[in-house]
Design a protein around this motif. Structure first.
Motif, PDB file in Angstrom:
ATOM      1  N   MET A   1      32.153  47.430  68.927  1.00 52.54           N
ATOM      2  CA  MET A   1      30.770  47.529  68.445  1.00 52.54           C
ATOM      3  C   MET A   1      29.905  48.131  69.543  1.00 52.54           C
ATOM      4  O   MET A   1      30.004  47.745  70.706  1.00 52.54           O
ATOM      5  N   LEU A   2      29.072  49.081  69.160  1.00 57.06           N
ATOM      6  CA  LEU A   2      28.209  49.722  70.125  1.00 57.06           C
ATOM      7  C   LEU A   2      26.795  49.218  69.973  1.00 57.06           C
ATOM      8  O   LEU A   2      26.272  49.098  68.875  1.00 57.06           O
ATOM      9  N   THR A   3      26.174  48.872  71.093  1.00 61.12           N
ATOM     10  CA  THR A   3      24.770  48.503  71.101  1.00 61.12           C
ATOM     11  C   THR A   3      24.084  49.411  72.082  1.00 61.12           C
ATOM     12  O   THR A   3      24.715  50.036  72.941  1.00 61.12           O
ATOM     13  N   HIS A   4      22.722  49.500  72.006  1.00 62.85           N
ATOM     14  CA  HIS A   4      22.019  50.414  72.885  1.00 62.85           C
ATOM     15  C   HIS A   4      21.222  49.659  73.926  1.00 62.85           C
ATOM     16  O   HIS A   4      20.520  48.714  73.633  1.00 62.85           O
ATOM     17  N   ASP A   5      21.363  50.058  75.172  1.00 63.80           N
ATOM     18  CA  ASP A   5      20.635  49.460  76.276  1.00 63.80           C
ATOM     19  C   ASP A   5      19.565  50.436  76.723  1.00 63.80           C
ATOM     20  O   ASP A   5      19.860  51.473  77.306  1.00 63.80           O
ATOM     21  N   GLY A   6      18.314  50.113  76.477  1.00 67.71           N
ATOM     22  CA  GLY A   6      17.243  51.048  76.772  1.00 67.71           C
ATOM     23  C   GLY A   6      17.046  51.304  78.243  1.00 67.71           C
ATOM     24  O   GLY A   6      16.618  52.370  78.659  1.00 67.71           O
ATOM     25  N   LYS A  12      25.866  50.773  75.251  1.00 63.41           N
ATOM     26  CA  LYS A  12      26.539  49.653  75.894  1.00 63.41           C
ATOM     27  C   LYS A  12      27.705  49.225  75.024  1.00 63.41           C
ATOM     28  O   LYS A  12      27.537  48.982  73.828  1.00 63.41           O
ATOM     29  N   VAL A  13      28.891  49.151  75.602  1.00 61.36           N
ATOM     30  CA  VAL A  13      30.107  48.903  74.849  1.00 61.36           C
ATOM     31  C   VAL A  13      30.565  47.478  75.117  1.00 61.36           C
ATOM     32  O   VAL A  13      30.546  47.008  76.252  1.00 61.36           O
ATOM     33  N   SER A  14      30.974  46.777  74.063  1.00 64.53           N
ATOM     34  CA  SER A  14      31.410  45.388  74.214  1.00 64.53           C
ATOM     35  C   SER A  14      32.759  45.322  74.940  1.00 64.53           C
ATOM     36  O   SER A  14      33.526  46.285  74.950  1.00 64.53           O
ATOM     37  N   ILE A  15      33.045  44.128  75.519  1.00 67.60           N
ATOM     38  CA  ILE A  15      34.316  43.924  76.224  1.00 67.60           C
ATOM     39  C   ILE A  15      35.496  44.097  75.259  1.00 67.60           C
ATOM     40  O   ILE A  15      36.517  44.712  75.597  1.00 67.60           O
ATOM     41  N   ALA A  71      38.963  47.430  85.071  1.00 74.41           N
ATOM     42  CA  ALA A  71      38.896  48.508  84.076  1.00 74.41           C
ATOM     43  C   ALA A  71      37.739  48.330  83.102  1.00 74.41           C
ATOM     44  O   ALA A  71      37.149  49.320  82.662  1.00 74.41           O
ATOM     45  N   VAL A  72      37.402  47.097  82.745  1.00 74.19           N
ATOM     46  CA  VAL A  72      36.389  46.896  81.692  1.00 74.19           C
ATOM     47  C   VAL A  72      34.971  46.773  82.248  1.00 74.19           C
ATOM     48  O   VAL A  72      34.010  46.774  81.469  1.00 74.19           O
ATOM     49  N   ILE A  73      34.830  46.658  83.568  1.00 71.25           N
ATOM     50  CA  ILE A  73      33.486  46.632  84.162  1.00 71.25           C
ATOM     51  C   ILE A  73      32.839  48.009  84.003  1.00 71.25           C
ATOM     52  O   ILE A  73      33.517  49.035  84.105  1.00 71.25           O
ATOM     53  N   ASP A  74      31.540  48.024  83.764  1.00 69.19           N
ATOM     54  CA  ASP A  74      30.819  49.292  83.599  1.00 69.19           C
ATOM     55  C   ASP A  74      31.060  50.203  84.803  1.00 69.19           C
ATOM     56  O   ASP A  74      30.934  49.774  85.960  1.00 69.19           O
TER      57      ASP A  74
END
Length: 385
Positions: A1-6, A12-15, A71-74
């Motif tokens: 699921m993609l959400t947006h970080d202003g 912003k991508v979920s884990i 790997a999953v950290i931004d």
């Protein structure tokens, strides 16, 4: 699921989404390669998981968990703290110079009570991150200017001097060569490498008399002619060649290697483990391991080139070049093609810091794959973090 970080102005991508898009084929290839190491360590101990195979399996398991977390950290986290990580490891190298303990004739480790750390191994990854961070911030015009290259040169020379003083010639060479590859990938012109090479050749006699220790000089002389001291400095490489040749096409069989099990082969669980593999499984066994390495390098190159941000491309290239240098130096060393410099076979040789450092690097490579579509602004663009 993609959400947006202003704030970050990036999706912003979920884990869970990141785990779903992890390069699981790469993880499987890493596990297959490490499993060959477990089997050879089992054989080296005479058919026992202790003292090497069991510890190596635990380290690999811990390392894989750490690799997936990395790997999953931004990816912007690693960009932001690249310099901080570099300077922490540099401080550890200075601490080794002041309070490190000596083992096997070298002062390379620092003790934290319940565990020991070899900062020179960590510097291989820290250098990749720091150089990628630096060159990410510059344009191609910046890279063409001499003064722009001074800070990254200092970043390479300072830890290289500290590591060569330990002494650790193999790690120093790997650090410098991987850095050279990153300079090239960043766009530094070829004539500058040629000029640096000419200066290096002119400086070689000075290094021979002022930097290299007596045993390092002896290793080079032995490489040129190992027959001069068959029972001394030439013993290791001569026994290694005998074991390699005696394996033939298909080898003597699992746990049937005479050179290794009769202790003619030195350091069979670490630097010379490829020789033991070739003795027990022959040319076919050796080429099988090399094929796995080639697959890992090829996937790593594709991952690096698919990144849309410069930082990710440079990190990926730095990781796979470091991995390639591990493979090339170790195998060439045990075959007598280069002097013995004490570099382990990646994912196969017994050793804690080297294994965990490699998996940390692979975590960064997988991180680049997950964030390959992310664009990151250059210096002063306001959207780099």
């Amino acid at each position: 699921m993609l959400t947006h970080d202003g704030i970050l102005s990036q999706p912003k991508v979920s884990i869970g989404h990141k785990l779903l898009h992890l390069h699981w084929i790469y993880v499987i290839l890493l596990t297959l390669t490490a499993s060959i190491g477990f089997a050879m360590l089992f054989s080296a101990a005479g058919g026992d998981f202790d003292p090497w195979a069991s510890r190596q399996m635990v380290r690999f398991g811990i390392g894989v968990v750490g690799m997936i977390i990395v790997a999953v950290i931004d990816i912007r986290f690693w960009l932001r703290y690249a310099y901080g990580f570099y300077f922490v490891v540099l401080a550890l190298l200075v601490a080794v110079e002041i309070a490190g303990f000596v083992g096997m004739g070298a002062q390379r480790w620092i003790s934290f009570g319940i565990f020991n750390v070899q900062p020179s191994e960590l510097m291989k990854v820290a250098m990749v991150l720091a150089l990628a961070r630096y060159f990410h911030g510059g344009s191609i015009e910046d890279v063409g200017r001499i003064f722009f290259l001074v800070p990254p040169l200092v970043m390479v020379v300072v830890p290289a001097v500290l590591i060569i003083r330990q002494p650790d010639l193999g790690t120093t060479l790997m650090l410098v060569l991987a850095s050279v590859a990153m300079f090239f990938a960043a766009g530094v012109r070829m004539w500058k490498f040629i000029l640096a090479g000419v200066i290096g050749l002119i400086s070689a006699p000075v290094a021979w008399f002022t930097i290299l220790r007596d045993y390092q000089k002896q290793r080079i002389l032995t490489f040129i002619n190992p027959e001069t001291d068959t029972l001394g400095s030439g013993y290791h490489i001569i026994q290694s060649k005998i074991a390699l040749g005696s394996g033939g096409m298909f080898g003597k069989g699992f746990m049937q290697g005479t050179q290794s099990h009769l202790n003619f082969l030195p350091e069979k669980q670490t630097d010379f483990i490829f020789t033991m593999l070739a003795e027990e499984f022959g040319l076919v066994g050796g080429l099988t391991l090399v094929a796995l390495y080639i697959l890992l390098l090829a996937y790593g190159y594709v991952i690096s080139m698919s990144s849309r941000n410069h930082f990710g491309r440079l990190v990926g290239i730095g990781v796979i070049v470091t991995f390639f240098l591990y493979i090339f130096i170790n195998i060439a060393m045990v075959m007598g093609l280069i002097p013995v410099v004490g570099v382990p076979l990646p994912l196969v040789s017994y050793g804690g810091t080297a294994m965990l450092t490699l998996l940390f690097g692979f975590g960064l490579l997988l991180n680049v794959h997950i964030h390959r579509e992310m664009t990151i602004g250059r210096r002063d663009s306001g959207d780099e973090f």
